[in-house]
Scaffold this active site. Structure first.
Site, PDB file in Angstrom:
ATOM      1  N   GLY A  45       0.693  -1.140  -0.022  1.00  0.00           N
ATOM      2  CA  GLY A  45      -0.063   0.238  -0.031  1.00  0.00           C
ATOM      3  C   GLY A  45       0.764   1.130  -0.039  1.00  0.00           C
ATOM      4  O   GLY A  45       1.909   1.413   0.472  1.00  0.00           O
ATOM      5  N   GLN A  50       3.351   9.864   0.720  1.00  0.00           N
ATOM      6  CA  GLN A  50       4.338   9.311   1.088  1.00  0.00           C
ATOM      7  C   GLN A  50       5.208   9.615  -0.226  1.00  0.00           C
ATOM      8  O   GLN A  50       6.526   9.464  -0.104  1.00  0.00           O
ATOM      9  CB  GLN A  50       4.094   7.775   1.209  1.00  0.00           C
ATOM     10  CG  GLN A  50       3.637   7.299   2.458  1.00  0.00           C
ATOM     11  CD  GLN A  50       3.456   5.880   2.406  1.00  0.00           C
ATOM     12  OE1 GLN A  50       2.295   5.588   1.819  1.00  0.00           O
ATOM     13  NE2 GLN A  50       4.400   5.294   3.067  1.00  0.00           N
ATOM     14  N   CYS A  95       5.878  -0.054   7.199  1.00  0.00           N
ATOM     15  CA  CYS A  95       5.326   1.008   6.479  1.00  0.00           C
ATOM     16  C   CYS A  95       6.476   1.351   5.344  1.00  0.00           C
ATOM     17  O   CYS A  95       7.735   1.483   6.029  1.00  0.00           O
ATOM     18  CB  CYS A  95       4.872   2.383   7.129  1.00  0.00           C
ATOM     19  SG  CYS A  95       4.409   3.710   6.321  1.00  0.00           S
ATOM     20  N   LEU A  96       6.675   1.693   4.268  1.00  0.00           N
ATOM     21  CA  LEU A  96       7.644   2.218   3.359  1.00  0.00           C
ATOM     22  C   LEU A  96       8.024   3.409   3.816  1.00  0.00           C
ATOM     23  O   LEU A  96       9.323   3.726   3.503  1.00  0.00           O
ATOM     24  CB  LEU A  96       7.181   2.176   2.060  1.00  0.00           C
ATOM     25  CG  LEU A  96       6.729   0.856   1.147  1.00  0.00           C
ATOM     26  CD1 LEU A  96       6.127   1.239  -0.096  1.00  0.00           C
ATOM     27  CD2 LEU A  96       7.676  -0.008   1.217  1.00  0.00           C
ATOM     28  N   HIS A 138      -4.697   1.756   7.367  1.00  0.00           N
ATOM     29  CA  HIS A 138      -3.166   2.323   7.654  1.00  0.00           C
ATOM     30  C   HIS A 138      -3.110   3.497   6.552  1.00  0.00           C
ATOM     31  O   HIS A 138      -2.518   4.422   6.981  1.00  0.00           O
ATOM     32  CB  HIS A 138      -2.394   1.174   7.151  1.00  0.00           C
ATOM     33  CG  HIS A 138      -0.726   1.469   7.214  1.00  0.00           C
ATOM     34  ND1 HIS A 138       0.095   0.784   7.975  1.00  0.00           N
ATOM     35  CD2 HIS A 138      -0.090   2.252   6.492  1.00  0.00           C
ATOM     36  CE1 HIS A 138       1.378   1.437   7.601  1.00  0.00           C
ATOM     37  NE2 HIS A 138       1.191   2.263   6.736  1.00  0.00           N
ATOM     38  N   GLU A 139      -3.538   3.237   5.377  1.00  0.00           N
ATOM     39  CA  GLU A 139      -3.215   4.201   4.288  1.00  0.00           C
ATOM     40  C   GLU A 139      -3.927   5.371   4.622  1.00  0.00           C
ATOM     41  O   GLU A 139      -3.673   6.566   4.216  1.00  0.00           O
ATOM     42  CB  GLU A 139      -3.564   3.694   2.733  1.00  0.00           C
ATOM     43  CG  GLU A 139      -2.471   2.454   2.263  1.00  0.00           C
ATOM     44  CD  GLU A 139      -1.235   2.628   2.649  1.00  0.00           C
ATOM     45  OE1 GLU A 139      -0.703   3.788   2.639  1.00  0.00           O
ATOM     46  OE2 GLU A 139      -0.663   1.626   2.764  1.00  0.00           O
ATOM     47  N   HIS A 142      -2.552   7.574   6.824  1.00  0.00           N
ATOM     48  CA  HIS A 142      -1.423   8.539   6.064  1.00  0.00           C
ATOM     49  C   HIS A 142      -2.172   9.800   5.678  1.00  0.00           C
ATOM     50  O   HIS A 142      -1.435  11.015   5.603  1.00  0.00           O
ATOM     51  CB  HIS A 142      -0.968   7.617   4.907  1.00  0.00           C
ATOM     52  CG  HIS A 142       0.272   6.912   5.231  1.00  0.00           C
ATOM     53  ND1 HIS A 142       1.548   7.245   5.867  1.00  0.00           N
ATOM     54  CD2 HIS A 142       0.481   5.559   4.900  1.00  0.00           C
ATOM     55  CE1 HIS A 142       2.169   6.299   5.934  1.00  0.00           C
ATOM     56  NE2 HIS A 142       1.754   5.388   5.426  1.00  0.00           N
TER      57      HIS A 142
HETATM   58 NI    NI Z   1       2.386   3.280   5.493  1.00  0.00          NI
END
Ligand code: NI
Length: 179
Positions: A45, A50, A95-96, A138-139, A142
């Site tokens: 995701g 991000q 998380c990236l 989660h997204e 963000h």
């Molecule tokens: Ni993330």
């Protein structure tokens, strides 16, 4: 096109993202670049903040298999817990934007997800569960400036404190504004 992923300590990750008013070809292209970036980084995701865009756009692909990828592009996603029996489910997340940290997060197990797809069609999904529910929560976090490490236990925060500190420092020295 591979985009640069902002990491923990970048101020854009803490901003509330703006709604998408019109789904333009440029934004659809951005979504596809986000997918390409996410695949390269081995993620499932990715949210627009991000990659430096403070808008309400998320991409998700939980398939992981190169030949049968099922990407989902979500403009203006909204997610909320379904009413009724809906115990929290605890599972490990990463998380990236927070590389090398994995920790348990508790989230509602059953959610109501709405979004607009790349054609601008409104999608309404009831009783979403499992990894897709977790990833959507989660997204969307963000998009509201919330990171999963905000939701981990005090013990897990302590274990990862030096890694988090290093990321903030890295962002300061590269000229990005810190937290
Ligand atoms: Ni993330």
């Amino acid at each position: 096109m591979i985009l640069k992923i902002s990491t923990y300590g970048s101020s854009i990750l803490r901003k509330k993202a703006e709604p998408v008013k019109e789904i333009t070809p440029a934004l659809v292209e951005l979504a596809h670049n986000m997918l390409e970036t996410m695949y390269k980084a081995n993620g499932v995701g990715l949210a627009a903040p991000q990659v430096g865009k403070s808008i309400r756009l998320v991409v998700i692909d939980l398939s992981k298999e190169e030949d049968e990828r099922t990407p989902v592009i979500l403009f203006n996603p909204e997610v909320k817990p379904e009413d009724g029996e809906n115990p929290l489910v605890t599972d490990e997340e990463g998380c990236l934007s927070v590389p090398d940290i994995w920790a348990k997060v508790s989230r509602p197990g059953r959610v109501h997800l709405t979004y607009e797809n790349e054609k601008g069609e409104k999608i309404d999904m009831r009783d979403v569960t499992g990894k897709f529910a977790r990833c959507a929560l989660h997204e969307v976090d963000h998009l509201n400036g919330v990171l999963f490490v905000d939701k981990i236990s005090i013990a897990d925060r302590a274990v990862n404190a030096s890694k988090l500190k290093r990321m903030v420092k890295g962002n300061q020295s590269s000229g990005n504004s810190a937290l």
